[in-house]
Design an enzyme around this catalytic site. Structure first.
Site, PDB file in Angstrom:
ATOM      1  N   ASP A 199      -3.894   9.274   3.063  1.00  0.00           N
ATOM      2  CA  ASP A 199      -4.103   7.864   2.727  1.00  0.00           C
ATOM      3  C   ASP A 199      -5.436   7.747   1.994  1.00  0.00           C
ATOM      4  OD1 ASP A 199      -4.201   5.157   2.475  1.00  0.00           O
ATOM      5  OD2 ASP A 199      -3.902   4.706   4.593  1.00  0.00           O
TER       6      ASP A 199
ATOM      7  N   CYS B  36      -3.873   3.076  -5.280  1.00  0.00           N
ATOM      8  CA  CYS B  36      -3.283   3.873  -4.207  1.00  0.00           C
ATOM      9  C   CYS B  36      -2.059   4.642  -4.695  1.00  0.00           C
ATOM     10  CB  CYS B  36      -2.921   2.986  -3.019  1.00  0.00           C
ATOM     11  SG  CYS B  36      -1.855   1.587  -3.444  1.00  0.00           S
TER      12      CYS B  36
ATOM     13  N   HIS C 193       0.844  -1.194   0.000  1.00  0.00           N
ATOM     14  CA  HIS C 193       0.000   0.000   0.000  1.00  0.00           C
ATOM     15  C   HIS C 193       0.875   1.238   0.000  1.00  0.00           C
ATOM     16  CE1 HIS C 193      -3.454   2.520   0.596  1.00  0.00           C
ATOM     17  NE2 HIS C 193      -2.953   3.014   1.730  1.00  0.00           N
TER      18      HIS C 193
END
Length: 568
Positions: free
Chosen positions: A476, A526, A459
């Site tokens: 995030d 991401c 991630h």
């Protein structure tokens, strides 16, 4: 060689000849005696009488044709002709022709029971073909007619059975350069986009468009007329599936069209007034279509050949610039076509055709990507494997992340400093001593913004440091609360302030979590979100992108990396 039974009962009296003796009548191979030498002609104006040392070539007279019994039927005579031709094909010695006709006919003629069984089998086979065969009426008669070899003879060339000396046709001898296997030559040249589309249509088996003009075959001309014209022959011809059509005015059946391979499954009839309405309505529709203005019809018509050629040139240029068609969109090709031809190509029909052209171009060999394509910028080198991570929903790697971060930093160099993606991992594992030399040539406290990408397992996230406000913000796209990352960055900043003698930055750092940002709806975007965070923070732009914008933003990132410049 065929084996027979030697004996008097089967073959009649033995043929005359010196030294011809047979042992007991047992089953063995035929042993024919040597034929006697023919006597030579002399005199009669043919030259001097030949002596012992003179040889005059003579022509051998053909053997007399055997006589047939008067009681034999017509079919038996045809069978005897076939049997004689088969025996001639066996290349028997010449004395076979000197035997009596009655002996040969009696030897070759099968028994009465065998003849009846053969006739019965042929009749049953023809009856089964008539009942169960799916062939057309024309092919059925050909199969039934072809049972007799004498009737299969080509009537257009009656002298084919004669030798060339007797006036027959010269046999067709293939040329020495002729080959009967398919030659293996060079591979076909690379087709263009138009040729590839035509080849795809041929592979799908699309029928050719009929050209409509009259058709000619074997000297007969069949010209299609009006569908309602009774003299056109269309209503009186034999249907290809075996149904008989209507006869002509004199009871004669008209010729069928040359293309008799179409099977008609259902035959129906309509009234004359209904047919006239149908055909008249179609004619009116065609007339109305022709009355449209040329400009409007040209704008909404399918793509022409020059359009296809232009699309191919656009795709070729795009492939050479970017190494692949990953950053290409259909809207971009449509816009270029509209700029070139000054026509509307954004209609659904034309846009779908452009998309089909792009897909066909990608399926052509060698058009997926350019092998060896590289992008170099400073110390960064991106290959097609690295750029391929921007396609679809692939995960971005460190090479793409670091080069794009350098592009962001070089866009506003006095304001932003971008840390390498391996910085945080080294800081977390080895502490400040592991990264203290990473900023020896840079005073990070003179910058306004510090961007630190964080990669934890699978991630990506981002830490943004506002130096003037002494704030550490965690971004995030999955909105997870990771408190360790801001703490590690705060300790690093304090140690760096001590080393650089910037004690005013040793205290007062605060950490925040940015929650009102665009959120990803999958597990693969991401990295693209982090790159957009970096770009918008460096350019002081609001976060106006969402998950639905990611495919377009991935293509934009690809182009920015190839051009080594951000799109501001």
């Amino acid at each position: 060689m065929k084996e027979t039974i030697q004996g008097t009962g089967s073959w009649g009296p033995e043929p005359p000849g010196p030294g011809t003796t047979y042992s007991n009548p047992r089953r063995e191979r035929l042993r024919w005696p040597l034929p006697p030498k023919p006597r030579l002609k002399s005199g009669g104006g043919f030259g001097p009488d030949p002596g012992s040392g003179t040889t005059v070539p003579t022509r051998r007279l053909p053997a007399p044709r055997p006589s047939f019994d008067a009681s034999a039927s017509e079919e038996e005579e045809e069978e005897e002709e076939e049997d004689e031709e088969e025996v001639a094909a066996w290349r028997l010695p010449p004395r076979w022709g000197q035997l009596g006709a009655s002996q040969r006919s009696r030897a070759l003629r099968p028994s009465h029971r065998k003849t009846c069984s053969q006739r019965r089998r042929r009749a049953m086979r023809a009856f089964q073909m008539l009942l169960y065969s799916k062939s057309t009426s024309l092919t059925f008669h050909w199969k039934l007619w072809g049972r007799h070899r004498g009737r299969r003879r080509n009537l257009a060339h009656p002298k084919n059975h004669l030798s060339p000396q007797e006036g027959g046709a010269t046999p067709q001898v293939p040329s020495p350069c002729c080959r009967f296997d398919s030659p293996r030559g060079l591979p076909p040249p690379r087709l263009g986009l138009l040729g590839a589309l035509m080849a795809e249509d041929g592979m799908r088996g699309s029928p050719p468009v009929p050209s409509g003009p009259p058709m000619e075959e074997d000297g007969l001309r069949w010209t299609p007329k009006s569908p309602l014209d009774p003299d056109s022959g269309l209503l009186s011809c034999t249907l290809p599936n075996g149904f008989g059509g209507l006869s002509g005015p004199e009871g004669e059946r008209s010729l069928a069209p040359p293309d008799a391979s179409i099977l008609i499954s259902n035959v129906c009839s309509i009234g004359d007034h209904v047919a006239q309405e149908l055909f008249q309505s179609s004619d009116l529709g065609i007339a109305e279509e022709a009355d449209r203005t040329g400009e409007k019809a040209g704008q909404h018509s399918p793509l022409r050949e020059e359009h296809v050629t232009c699309v191919q040139s656009i795709l070729d240029e795009f492939l050479q610039t970017y190494g692949s068609l990953i950053p290409l969109s259909t809207d971009e090709v449509v816009e270029k076509l509209e700029d070139i031809f000054q026509q509307e190509f954004s209609t659904p029909s034309r846009k779908s055709l452009v998309l089909q052209l792009i897909q066909s171009y990608q399926r052509m060999p060698g058009n997926a990507m350019v092998r060896g394509f590289r992008v170099s910028y400073k110390r960064h080198v991106l290959t097609m494997d690295d750029l391929g991570t921007l396609y679809g929903q692939n995960w971005l790697n460190d090479q793409v992340m670091n080069m794009y971060g350098d592009l962001v930093m070089d866009t506003v160099p006095e304001k932003v400093h971008f840390f390498n993606s391996f910085f945080y991992d080294k800081l977390r594992t080895k502490g400040y001593d592991g990264v203290k030399r990473w900023t020896k040539n840079v005073d990070i406290f003179n910058k306004e913004l510090l961007l630190i990408p964080i990669h934890l397992e699978v991630h990506w996230s981002l830490i943004s440091v506002d130096v003037r406000r002494r704030t550490i913000t965690y971004f995030d796209s999955q909105r997870t609360l990771n408190r360790r990352c801001p703490k590690h960055i705060a300790k690093y900043l304090q140690a760096e302030a001590v080393k650089k003698d910037r004690l005013d930055f040793h205290q007062g750092w605060k950490g925040y979590f940015k929650m009102n940002v665009a959120r990803q709806n999958n597990d693969s975007d991401c990295g693209a979100f982090v790159l957009q965070y970096c770009k918008h923070l460096a350019l002081s732009q609001p976060f106006s992108f969402t998950q639905q914008d990611m495919p377009k933003l991935r293509r934009q990132i690809y182009k920015e990396l190839c051009h080594c410049k951000l799109t501001v």
